[in-house]
Write an enzyme that holds these catalytic residues in place. Structure first.
Site, mmCIF file in Angstrom:
data_model
loop_
_atom_site.group_PDB
_atom_site.id
_atom_site.type_symbol
_atom_site.label_atom_id
_atom_site.label_comp_id
_atom_site.label_asym_id
_atom_site.label_seq_id
_atom_site.Cartn_x
_atom_site.Cartn_y
_atom_site.Cartn_z
ATOM 1 N N PHE A 19 0.833 -1.203 0.000
ATOM 2 C CA PHE A 19 0.000 0.000 0.000
ATOM 3 C C PHE A 19 0.869 1.255 0.000
ATOM 4 O O PHE A 19 2.001 1.264 0.473
ATOM 5 C CB PHE A 19 -0.946 0.004 1.209
ATOM 6 C CG PHE A 19 -0.266 0.223 2.540
ATOM 7 C CD1 PHE A 19 -0.168 1.490 3.083
ATOM 8 C CD2 PHE A 19 0.260 -0.841 3.265
ATOM 9 C CE1 PHE A 19 0.455 1.702 4.314
ATOM 10 C CE2 PHE A 19 0.879 -0.656 4.491
ATOM 11 C CZ PHE A 19 0.982 0.621 5.012
ATOM 12 N N GLY A 20 0.318 2.322 -0.556
ATOM 13 C CA GLY A 20 0.952 3.632 -0.440
ATOM 14 C C GLY A 20 1.982 3.978 -1.487
ATOM 15 O O GLY A 20 2.625 5.027 -1.382
ATOM 16 N N GLU A 45 -10.142 0.477 -5.690
ATOM 17 C CA GLU A 45 -10.073 -0.095 -4.346
ATOM 18 C C GLU A 45 -11.361 0.225 -3.586
ATOM 19 O O GLU A 45 -11.811 1.369 -3.595
ATOM 20 C CB GLU A 45 -8.868 0.506 -3.624
ATOM 21 C CG GLU A 45 -8.381 -0.280 -2.447
ATOM 22 C CD GLU A 45 -7.048 0.249 -1.941
ATOM 23 O OE1 GLU A 45 -6.176 -0.566 -1.648
ATOM 24 O OE2 GLU A 45 -6.881 1.480 -1.841
ATOM 25 N N ARG A 176 5.579 8.855 0.610
ATOM 26 C CA ARG A 176 4.318 8.789 -0.128
ATOM 27 C C ARG A 176 3.146 8.478 0.798
ATOM 28 O O ARG A 176 2.061 9.044 0.647
ATOM 29 C CB ARG A 176 4.410 7.740 -1.242
ATOM 30 C CG ARG A 176 5.361 8.115 -2.364
ATOM 31 C CD ARG A 176 5.228 7.187 -3.558
ATOM 32 N NE ARG A 176 6.208 7.502 -4.587
ATOM 33 C CZ ARG A 176 6.176 7.016 -5.824
ATOM 34 N NH1 ARG A 176 5.205 6.179 -6.175
ATOM 35 N NH2 ARG A 176 7.104 7.339 -6.710
#
Length: 350
Positions: A19-20, A45, A176
């Site tokens: 993730f991210g 998502e 991020r």
């Protein structure tokens, strides 16, 4: 006499990974149509489903281990809560996967001009396998709950393309995550390292399954006996070991796959053989993964548009699936309904 009309083809690509790192941004940067005019549908998502029900699952998944460490929950209570949360993370993926699978009629190796391209933000393997394994390795998820989760992984229809995105620069990855500032989301470096290792090992696992299933079960069982017990001392090695790229035509060593972490005495007889039920489960996992076409996509130093362009450039090399025109019309409606009901992306139908 007129020749029969060729059935339309569907190319579907799952964009997955830790993730991210910008998967949704890459998805948003994808064009709405191919140069030939074929629509590119985007499945986002299901963040609305995860966050806007009675429980914010993202917050709960991060708070529950903290509550256990603080003494507010017993280990058993924490395990039950985490298993429930992880199952709910998986539910939207399983729901859409079932509808999509019913429309996939068969595999063809290459199709330069698919009727529709479907881009999906994550495969069910994320919520059913990768994140539960990560939580297990961090001590936040029990082995028995992990086994229970794996059983839920669905069979994969022919023509599945899985692109696992990675961002090896940990500092950039953390930046991020922090910059998007999502409620309840934390940039825990230990979790990120573990999750990255799990995804890298997933790629190796799929490649192993590609060349092992369905006819090499005895060979797999012999390799299993040669694996060391996965004790705590092997955890850091699993997370930090380099994973050089191996030719896809060469079978991956079993110790590079996710199956290596299941070499636990709780699951085996004294000589290291898997107990029957766990042998069924792990061999079943391999058979569910073996039809997937997987690739590792390092997005270091690339803008989201450059990433989208790279994906489009390789689209003709991906597997496609035969469908019917009625199926594809229904699929477009399904994507619109799913995004509207499950996702935060506004107007995200294509």
């Amino acid at each position: 006499m007129a020749l029969p009309r060729r059935p339309p083809t569907l190319t579907r690509v799952y964009l997955d990974g830790p993730f991210g790192i910008g998967k949704t941004s890459i998805l948003n940067a994808m064009p709405d149509h191919t140069p030939d005019g074929a629509p590119i549908l985007k499945v986002y998502e299901p963040m609305k489903y995860w966050r806007c029900q009675s429980t914010d699952l993202v917050v709960a998944a991060n708070e529950t281990p903290e509550r256990r460490r603080g003494g507010a929950l017993s280990r058993f209570q924490s395990d039950m809560i985490m298993a429930s949360i992880q199952a709910r993370f998986a539910d939207p993926y399983l729901l859409f996967h079932e509808r999509l699978s019913s429309k996939c009629r068969g595999k063809i190796e290459i199709c330069d001009t698919p009727a529709i391209i479907l881009m999906l933000d994550r495969h069910p393997v994320a919520a059913i396998l990768c994140f539960p394994i990560t939580r297990y390795l961090l001590g936040e998820y029990s082995l028995e709950m992990l086994i229970s989760s794996i059983i839920r992984l669905p069979l994969e229809s022919p023509g599945c393309n899985l692109t696992v995105t990675i961002l090896p620069d940990e500092k950039e990855h953390v930046n991020r995550i922090c910059s998007r500032d999502r409620p309840g989301e934390t940039a825990d470096r230990n979790m990120l390292r573990t999750l990255n290792a799990v995804y890298a090992s997933l790629v190796d696992t799929v490649k192993y399954a590609n060349l092992t299933c369905p006819y090499e079960k005895e060979s797999w069982e012999m390799e299993w006996l040669g694996l060391p017990w996965f004790e705590e001392s092997l955890l850091e090695e699993f997370i930090s070991r380099p994973r050089p790229v191996i030719c896809s035509r060469t079978r991956m060593p079993l110790d590079r796959t996710l199956l290596a972490i299941f070499k636990r005495k709780e699951l085996c007889s004294e000589n290291g053989e898997l107990l029957t039920q766990y042998s069924w489960i792990l061999w079943g996992l391999l058979t569910k993964l073996h039809t997937i076409n997987v690739e590792l996509f390092d997005i270091s130093g690339m803008s989201r548009r450059e990433c989208a362009s790279a994906i489009m450039h390789t689209m003709p090399e991906r597997l496609s699936t035969l469908a019917s025109w009625n199926d594809l019309c229904e699929l477009e409606d399904d994507v619109i309904s799913y995004n509207k009901g499950m996702c935060n992306e506004v107007g995200a139908s294509r």
